[in-house]
Design a protein around this motif. Structure first.
Motif, PDB file in Angstrom:
ATOM      1  N   MET A 148       0.866  -1.176   0.000  1.00  0.00           N
ATOM      2  CA  MET A 148       0.000   0.000   0.000  1.00  0.00           C
ATOM      3  C   MET A 148       0.901   1.225   0.000  1.00  0.00           C
ATOM      4  N   LYS A 149       0.950   1.900  -1.106  1.00  0.00           N
ATOM      5  CA  LYS A 149       1.844   3.050  -1.262  1.00  0.00           C
ATOM      6  C   LYS A 149       1.148   4.321  -0.800  1.00  0.00           C
ATOM      7  N   GLY A 150       1.926   5.194  -0.160  1.00  0.00           N
ATOM      8  CA  GLY A 150       1.360   6.457   0.283  1.00  0.00           C
ATOM      9  C   GLY A 150       2.322   7.294   1.104  1.00  0.00           C
ATOM     10  N   HIS A 151       3.186   6.663   1.884  1.00  0.00           N
ATOM     11  CA  HIS A 151       4.160   7.405   2.681  1.00  0.00           C
ATOM     12  C   HIS A 151       5.388   7.723   1.837  1.00  0.00           C
ATOM     13  N   ASP A 207     -11.965  -4.595  15.199  1.00  0.00           N
ATOM     14  CA  ASP A 207     -13.412  -4.688  15.042  1.00  0.00           C
ATOM     15  C   ASP A 207     -13.794  -5.153  13.634  1.00  0.00           C
ATOM     16  N   LYS A 208     -15.076  -5.016  13.284  1.00  0.00           N
ATOM     17  CA  LYS A 208     -15.581  -5.515  11.998  1.00  0.00           C
ATOM     18  C   LYS A 208     -15.054  -4.733  10.805  1.00  0.00           C
ATOM     19  N   THR A 209     -14.722  -3.468  11.008  1.00  0.00           N
ATOM     20  CA  THR A 209     -14.183  -2.643   9.928  1.00  0.00           C
ATOM     21  C   THR A 209     -12.673  -2.560  10.091  1.00  0.00           C
ATOM     22  N   PRO A 210     -11.926  -3.349   9.332  1.00  0.00           N
ATOM     23  CA  PRO A 210     -10.469  -3.360   9.525  1.00  0.00           C
ATOM     24  C   PRO A 210      -9.803  -2.083   9.006  1.00  0.00           C
ATOM     25  N   ILE A 211      -9.206  -1.357   9.926  1.00  0.00           N
ATOM     26  CA  ILE A 211      -8.488  -0.120   9.589  1.00  0.00           C
ATOM     27  C   ILE A 211      -7.065  -0.262  10.090  1.00  0.00           C
ATOM     28  N   LEU A 212      -6.134   0.172   9.283  1.00  0.00           N
ATOM     29  CA  LEU A 212      -4.722   0.167   9.639  1.00  0.00           C
ATOM     30  C   LEU A 212      -4.265   1.616   9.768  1.00  0.00           C
ATOM     31  N   GLY A 213      -3.592   1.928  10.860  1.00  0.00           N
ATOM     32  CA  GLY A 213      -2.989   3.246  11.032  1.00  0.00           C
ATOM     33  C   GLY A 213      -1.492   3.119  10.905  1.00  0.00           C
ATOM     34  N   TRP A 228      -5.836   3.588   6.782  1.00  0.00           N
ATOM     35  CA  TRP A 228      -6.058   2.803   5.576  1.00  0.00           C
ATOM     36  C   TRP A 228      -7.268   1.889   5.740  1.00  0.00           C
ATOM     37  N   ASP A 229      -8.033   1.723   4.672  1.00  0.00           N
ATOM     38  CA  ASP A 229      -9.058   0.687   4.590  1.00  0.00           C
ATOM     39  C   ASP A 229      -8.324  -0.575   4.142  1.00  0.00           C
ATOM     40  N   ILE A 230      -8.211  -1.545   5.028  1.00  0.00           N
ATOM     41  CA  ILE A 230      -7.418  -2.736   4.718  1.00  0.00           C
ATOM     42  C   ILE A 230      -8.037  -3.538   3.579  1.00  0.00           C
ATOM     43  N   ASP A 231      -9.367  -3.682   3.593  1.00  0.00           N
ATOM     44  CA  ASP A 231     -10.025  -4.490   2.556  1.00  0.00           C
ATOM     45  C   ASP A 231      -9.840  -3.897   1.162  1.00  0.00           C
TER      46      ASP A 231
END
Length: 96
Positions: free
Chosen positions: A38-41, A53-59, A70-73
């Motif tokens: 996942m490119k961005g930095h 939780d049910k909504t996988p988020i990566l910081g 990030w939205d992991i899915d």
């Protein structure tokens, strides 16, 4: 002055703690293939955290003081936080 010079020499020749060295190198920690890129930095990432939780988020936090969520899915950036002025050393995400 002589005692100070001797102490400096002792510290310079002191061997690293083998327990700390082994932990930092982490040869016992298996590393599988990357699941995604996942490119961005623009600077190296220094820390990351994932929600449970049910909504996988990566910081992710980086050396340039930028935090990305990030939205992991979907593997997309949800938001970028740029108000930090120094390296991000740690992150935490809470439900509230």
């Amino acid at each position: 002055i002589m005692r100070l010079q001797r102490r400096v020499m002792e510290l310079e020749t002191k061997q690293e703690d083998p327990v700390i060295s082994a932990y930092l190198e982490a040869p016992w920690c298996p590393r599988g293939p990357a699941l995604a890129i996942m490119k961005g930095h623009r600077s190296p990432i220094t820390c990351c955290v994932k929600t449970n939780d049910k909504t996988p988020i990566l910081g992710t936090g980086s050396e340039d003081g930028i935090i990305k969520l990030w939205d992991i899915d979907r593997r997309t950036i949800l938001t970028t936080l740029t108000n930090h002025v120094d390296i991000i050393h740690s992150l935490d995400i809470s439900a509230d």
